[in-house]
Motif scaffolding. Structure first.
Motif, PDB file in Angstrom:
ATOM      1  N   THR A 139       0.743  -1.177  -0.053  1.00 46.14           N
ATOM      2  CA  THR A 139      -0.140   0.048  -0.067  1.00 46.14           C
ATOM      3  C   THR A 139       0.945   1.388   0.082  1.00 46.14           C
ATOM      4  O   THR A 139       2.216   1.224   0.557  1.00 46.14           O
ATOM      5  CB  THR A 139      -0.850  -0.020   1.384  1.00 46.14           C
ATOM      6  N   LYS A 140       0.383   2.405  -0.541  1.00 40.71           N
ATOM      7  CA  LYS A 140       1.200   3.825  -0.515  1.00 40.71           C
ATOM      8  C   LYS A 140       0.914   4.408   0.792  1.00 40.71           C
ATOM      9  O   LYS A 140      -0.038   4.266   1.413  1.00 40.71           O
ATOM     10  CB  LYS A 140       0.513   4.276  -1.445  1.00 40.71           C
ATOM     11  N   ALA A 192     -14.220  -6.438 -14.557  1.00 40.49           N
ATOM     12  CA  ALA A 192     -13.211  -7.433 -14.309  1.00 40.49           C
ATOM     13  C   ALA A 192     -12.028  -7.599 -15.401  1.00 40.49           C
ATOM     14  O   ALA A 192     -11.010  -7.866 -14.655  1.00 40.49           O
ATOM     15  CB  ALA A 192     -14.192  -9.002 -14.935  1.00 40.49           C
ATOM     16  N   ASN A 193     -12.079  -6.875 -16.467  1.00 42.92           N
ATOM     17  CA  ASN A 193     -11.134  -6.715 -17.253  1.00 42.92           C
ATOM     18  C   ASN A 193      -9.922  -5.694 -17.041  1.00 42.92           C
ATOM     19  O   ASN A 193      -8.967  -5.593 -17.497  1.00 42.92           O
ATOM     20  CB  ASN A 193     -11.413  -6.584 -18.838  1.00 42.92           C
ATOM     21  N   GLU A 194     -10.220  -5.148 -15.868  1.00 36.99           N
ATOM     22  CA  GLU A 194      -9.482  -3.969 -15.228  1.00 36.99           C
ATOM     23  C   GLU A 194      -8.953  -4.300 -14.046  1.00 36.99           C
ATOM     24  O   GLU A 194      -8.193  -3.466 -13.358  1.00 36.99           O
ATOM     25  CB  GLU A 194     -10.058  -2.536 -15.324  1.00 36.99           C
ATOM     26  N   ALA A 195      -9.174  -5.637 -13.471  1.00 39.17           N
ATOM     27  CA  ALA A 195      -9.093  -5.887 -12.017  1.00 39.17           C
ATOM     28  C   ALA A 195      -7.602  -5.893 -12.079  1.00 39.17           C
ATOM     29  O   ALA A 195      -6.887  -5.427 -10.773  1.00 39.17           O
ATOM     30  CB  ALA A 195      -9.782  -7.200 -11.798  1.00 39.17           C
ATOM     31  N   ALA A 196      -6.819  -6.577 -12.759  1.00 41.20           N
ATOM     32  CA  ALA A 196      -5.209  -6.911 -12.301  1.00 41.20           C
ATOM     33  C   ALA A 196      -4.791  -5.722 -12.440  1.00 41.20           C
ATOM     34  O   ALA A 196      -3.895  -5.329 -11.455  1.00 41.20           O
ATOM     35  CB  ALA A 196      -4.663  -7.788 -13.542  1.00 41.20           C
ATOM     36  N   GLU A 197      -4.985  -4.729 -13.390  1.00 43.64           N
ATOM     37  CA  GLU A 197      -4.372  -3.288 -13.380  1.00 43.64           C
ATOM     38  C   GLU A 197      -4.717  -2.533 -12.092  1.00 43.64           C
ATOM     39  O   GLU A 197      -3.852  -1.974 -11.432  1.00 43.64           O
ATOM     40  CB  GLU A 197      -4.624  -2.618 -14.488  1.00 43.64           C
ATOM     41  N   ALA A 198      -5.938  -2.455 -11.867  1.00 40.67           N
ATOM     42  CA  ALA A 198      -6.431  -1.830 -10.409  1.00 40.67           C
ATOM     43  C   ALA A 198      -5.520  -2.410  -9.345  1.00 40.67           C
ATOM     44  O   ALA A 198      -5.368  -1.641  -8.262  1.00 40.67           O
ATOM     45  CB  ALA A 198      -7.924  -2.041 -10.495  1.00 40.67           C
ATOM     46  N   ARG A 200      -2.718  -3.918  -9.091  1.00 40.32           N
ATOM     47  CA  ARG A 200      -1.090  -3.505  -9.213  1.00 40.32           C
ATOM     48  C   ARG A 200      -1.083  -1.820  -8.758  1.00 40.32           C
ATOM     49  O   ARG A 200      -0.013  -1.680  -8.331  1.00 40.32           O
ATOM     50  CB  ARG A 200      -0.545  -3.470 -10.568  1.00 40.32           C
ATOM     51  N   SER A 201      -2.142  -1.218  -8.985  1.00 37.92           N
ATOM     52  CA  SER A 201      -2.177   0.338  -8.772  1.00 37.92           C
ATOM     53  C   SER A 201      -2.377   0.177  -7.284  1.00 37.92           C
ATOM     54  O   SER A 201      -2.392   1.576  -6.730  1.00 37.92           O
ATOM     55  CB  SER A 201      -3.022   1.084  -9.694  1.00 37.92           C
ATOM     56  N   GLN A 202      -2.688  -0.606  -6.579  1.00 37.02           N
ATOM     57  CA  GLN A 202      -2.685  -0.543  -4.952  1.00 37.02           C
ATOM     58  C   GLN A 202      -3.990   0.315  -4.594  1.00 37.02           C
ATOM     59  O   GLN A 202      -3.881   1.325  -3.865  1.00 37.02           O
ATOM     60  CB  GLN A 202      -1.555  -0.217  -4.401  1.00 37.02           C
ATOM     61  N   LYS A 203      -5.235   0.195  -5.283  1.00 33.78           N
ATOM     62  CA  LYS A 203      -6.271   1.003  -4.900  1.00 33.78           C
ATOM     63  C   LYS A 203      -7.039   0.493  -3.957  1.00 33.78           C
ATOM     64  O   LYS A 203      -8.008   1.321  -3.573  1.00 33.78           O
ATOM     65  CB  LYS A 203      -7.361   0.943  -6.433  1.00 33.78           C
ATOM     66  N   ALA A 219      -8.254 -15.727 -10.600  1.00 33.89           N
ATOM     67  CA  ALA A 219      -6.703 -16.191 -10.491  1.00 33.89           C
ATOM     68  C   ALA A 219      -5.915 -15.168 -11.127  1.00 33.89           C
ATOM     69  O   ALA A 219      -4.764 -14.775 -10.134  1.00 33.89           O
ATOM     70  CB  ALA A 219      -6.583 -17.579 -11.389  1.00 33.89           C
ATOM     71  N   ASP A 220      -6.175 -14.337 -11.982  1.00 29.44           N
ATOM     72  CA  ASP A 220      -5.285 -13.335 -12.511  1.00 29.44           C
ATOM     73  C   ASP A 220      -5.220 -12.029 -11.614  1.00 29.44           C
ATOM     74  O   ASP A 220      -4.174 -11.530 -11.223  1.00 29.44           O
ATOM     75  CB  ASP A 220      -5.551 -12.670 -13.645  1.00 29.44           C
ATOM     76  N   ALA A 221      -6.461 -11.976 -10.707  1.00 27.84           N
ATOM     77  CA  ALA A 221      -6.350 -10.973  -9.816  1.00 27.84           C
ATOM     78  C   ALA A 221      -5.617 -11.007  -8.794  1.00 27.84           C
ATOM     79  O   ALA A 221      -4.802 -10.078  -8.213  1.00 27.84           O
ATOM     80  CB  ALA A 221      -7.917 -10.430  -9.244  1.00 27.84           C
ATOM     81  N   ILE A 222      -5.569 -12.433  -8.024  1.00 29.85           N
ATOM     82  CA  ILE A 222      -4.784 -12.676  -6.991  1.00 29.85           C
ATOM     83  C   ILE A 222      -3.254 -12.687  -7.397  1.00 29.85           C
ATOM     84  O   ILE A 222      -2.420 -12.164  -6.614  1.00 29.85           O
ATOM     85  CB  ILE A 222      -5.029 -14.445  -6.579  1.00 29.85           C
ATOM     86  N   ALA A 223      -2.918 -12.982  -8.604  1.00 33.23           N
ATOM     87  CA  ALA A 223      -1.648 -13.204  -9.032  1.00 33.23           C
ATOM     88  C   ALA A 223      -1.061 -11.695  -9.286  1.00 33.23           C
ATOM     89  O   ALA A 223       0.077 -11.337  -8.934  1.00 33.23           O
ATOM     90  CB  ALA A 223      -1.587 -13.855 -10.405  1.00 33.23           C
ATOM     91  N   ALA A 224      -2.006 -10.697  -9.351  1.00 35.98           N
ATOM     92  CA  ALA A 224      -1.652  -9.356  -9.694  1.00 35.98           C
ATOM     93  C   ALA A 224      -1.046  -8.898  -8.408  1.00 35.98           C
ATOM     94  O   ALA A 224      -0.304  -7.801  -8.367  1.00 35.98           O
ATOM     95  CB  ALA A 224      -2.684  -8.560 -10.369  1.00 35.98           C
ATOM     96  N   SER A 225      -1.630  -9.182  -7.259  1.00 39.59           N
ATOM     97  CA  SER A 225      -1.455  -8.726  -5.980  1.00 39.59           C
ATOM     98  C   SER A 225      -0.337  -9.343  -5.258  1.00 39.59           C
ATOM     99  O   SER A 225       0.108  -9.064  -4.143  1.00 39.59           O
ATOM    100  CB  SER A 225      -2.890  -8.783  -5.146  1.00 39.59           C
TER     101      SER A 225
END
Length: 472
Positions: A139-140, A192-198, A200-203, A219-225
């Motif tokens: 987190t920021k 859903a298609n923006e979940a991974a990017e969001a 990664r941006s720690q929103k 799975a992709d959302a968890i991997a992004a975190s």
């Protein structure tokens, strides 16, 4: 001249051909009507029925499943049910279409308001709820206390994967169960298609996703975190049984260890959660036999599709218990319980009534055939009287020409009588009486001709003149 009636004074016996033609036409028309009725009944009973199925949103797994099923149904030889997808904005819109009668089937979420006219046909898939927290240090700004349980989410930002309001409502149910006021939590939704990017941006401080156990989106959302080798913290929903008891649309479930990755294992051990189902439901007004056939085709095709399209393997039979959250459609229940009606079971009443109708038509046809032969019988009766008159006249006739003429007329009467017998207009006893009368007539003509031929010509002329004077 003889006082008997001449042939020219009586019209020639009418031919029975017109009556025969009418009888043939009526019989043929009746047969064609019966064959046409049976053919039409078979056509309407066996023709494919197209069911409108509401599904959405676009590009979702549900759309893909329905499109594959539609193609498989259309390609299946002898398929009695076909599908026509009606794309919607989501499960809520699909449910509304079904409730308004604008769709025959729909894909809906079990935790949403179910239309009153909806009845379950199959469980399309089961979804699990996943709550997790990114690794510490992601987190920021100033580091916040670590989140290890749901009760610590007060005042935090929670990201919800997907734009549907149903997922937000689901999060609120979970928070209330753990005493967290939803008003004191900042909820952030993203597609859903923006979940991974969001992520990664720690929103957000924690995230919620709902979908199948093998959902690629989750799975992709968890991997992004899980960056820099960190491992997300999964929050167990230990009160899953209590939530399920208070909200029947949900069930207590588990997420096996390693479901979302094995290096490292995510999660490291089995965690408790809640699940809900996506259902294929049918409108109550759809015929039981149609839904039974649809259900049978659905599960037969599922086996063929599961290798090429794994999502099809998630389709399960509906809950047939009387206290099920969504009551099962009678047609689906008949398939599941092995009580699906056969063709004869479904249409035995119609077949019985059809046989009764055929019997009635047969009786009516017999009466009508007898009615058509009435004219033949009447003509035959008049010819019988004419024959008896000619029999009396022949015994007193003094003209060979008149005798020949009467004999020709008798032959025509006999021909017409035989035709009437062949057509069933007269019975065998009547024909026998005619034969006796004809035989007597021919005997009388033969005797009279023999007498006239034995008399001298002058006596024949004198006899004729005497009879003519007597008649005058």
């Amino acid at each position: 001249m003889s006082d008997g009636p001449l042939l020219s004074e009586n019209p020639a016996p009418p031919s029975p051909r017109s009556a025969k033609r009418r009888l043939t036409f009526v019989t043929l028309a009746g047969v064609l009507a019966i064959v046409g009725t049976l053919a039409a009944a078979y056509y309407f009973a066996m023709r494919p029925v197209t069911l409108r199925i509401a599904v959405g949103p676009a590009n979702s797994d549900d759309i893909k499943v329905v499109q594959n099923l539609t193609q498989a149904f259309n390609n299946q030889k002898g398929s009695l049910v076909r599908l026509r997808p009606v794309q919607t904005d989501g499960a809520v819109a699909s449910a509304n279409l079904l409730g308004e009668g604008k769709a025959d089937l729909a894909i809906i979420r079990g935790d949403l308001d179910v239309p009153k006219n909806a009845q379950a046909v199959a469980t399309l898939r089961k979804n699990v709820v996943v709550l997790w927290v990114p690794p510490a240090g992601k987190t920021k700004g100033k580091a916040a206390p670590a989140i290890t349980k749901i009760g610590q989410l007060t005042g935090r930002r929670i990201g919800v994967v997907g734009r549907t309001q149903a997922n937000v409502n689901l999060l609120r149910v979970i928070l209330r169960q753990y005493g967290v006021d939803p008003a004191k939590v900042e909820i952030i939704q993203f597609p859903a298609n923006e979940a991974a990017e969001a992520i990664r941006s720690q929103k957000a401080d924690a995230y919620l996703a709902a979908g199948p156990v093998n959902s690629k989106i989750t799975a992709d959302a968890i991997a992004a975190s899980a960056r820099d080798g960190g491992t997300p913290k999964f929050l167990a929903i230990d009160s899953a049984e209590a939530i399920a008891q208070n909200h029947p649309a949900y069930e207590a479930s588990e997420i096996p260890a390693g479901t979302f990755g094995s290096a490292p294992s995510r999660p490291e051990e089995e965690i408790k959660t809640i699940s809900f189902s996506h259902h294929i439901v049918a409108r109550r007004g759809v015929a039981e036999s149609t839904i039974a056939i649809f259900t049978r085709q659905l599960f037969a095709i599922r086996q063929a599709l599961k290798n090429e399209f794994p999502l099809a393997a998630k389709i399960e039979t509906p809950d047939t218990d009387k206290d099920a959250t969504i009551p099962v459609h009678p047609g689906a229940a008949a398939f599941v319980d092995g009580e699906e009606k056969t063709f004869l079971d479904r249409y035995s009443d119609y077949i019985w009534w059809a046989l009764m109708a055929l019997s009635a038509m047969g009786s009516a046809g017999a009466w009508f055939a007898g009615y058509l032969k009435k004219d033949e019988r009447n003509v035959n009766n008049s010819q019988r009287d004419r024959l008896l008159d000619m029999l009396a006249a022949a015994r007193q006739c003094d003209s060979m020409e008149e005798l020949d003429q009467m004999q020709s007329e008798a032959d025509a009467i006999l021909r017409h009588t035989l035709q009437c017998f062949e057509h069933g207009a007269i019975e065998e006893g009547t024909l026998t009486a005619f034969n006796i009368a004809i035989e007597q007539f021919h005997n009388a003509v033969a005797d009279r001709k023999a007498l006239l031929m034995s008399m001298p010509q002058n006596l024949q002329r004198a006899s004729a003149q005497f009879r003519a004077a007597g008649n005058a």
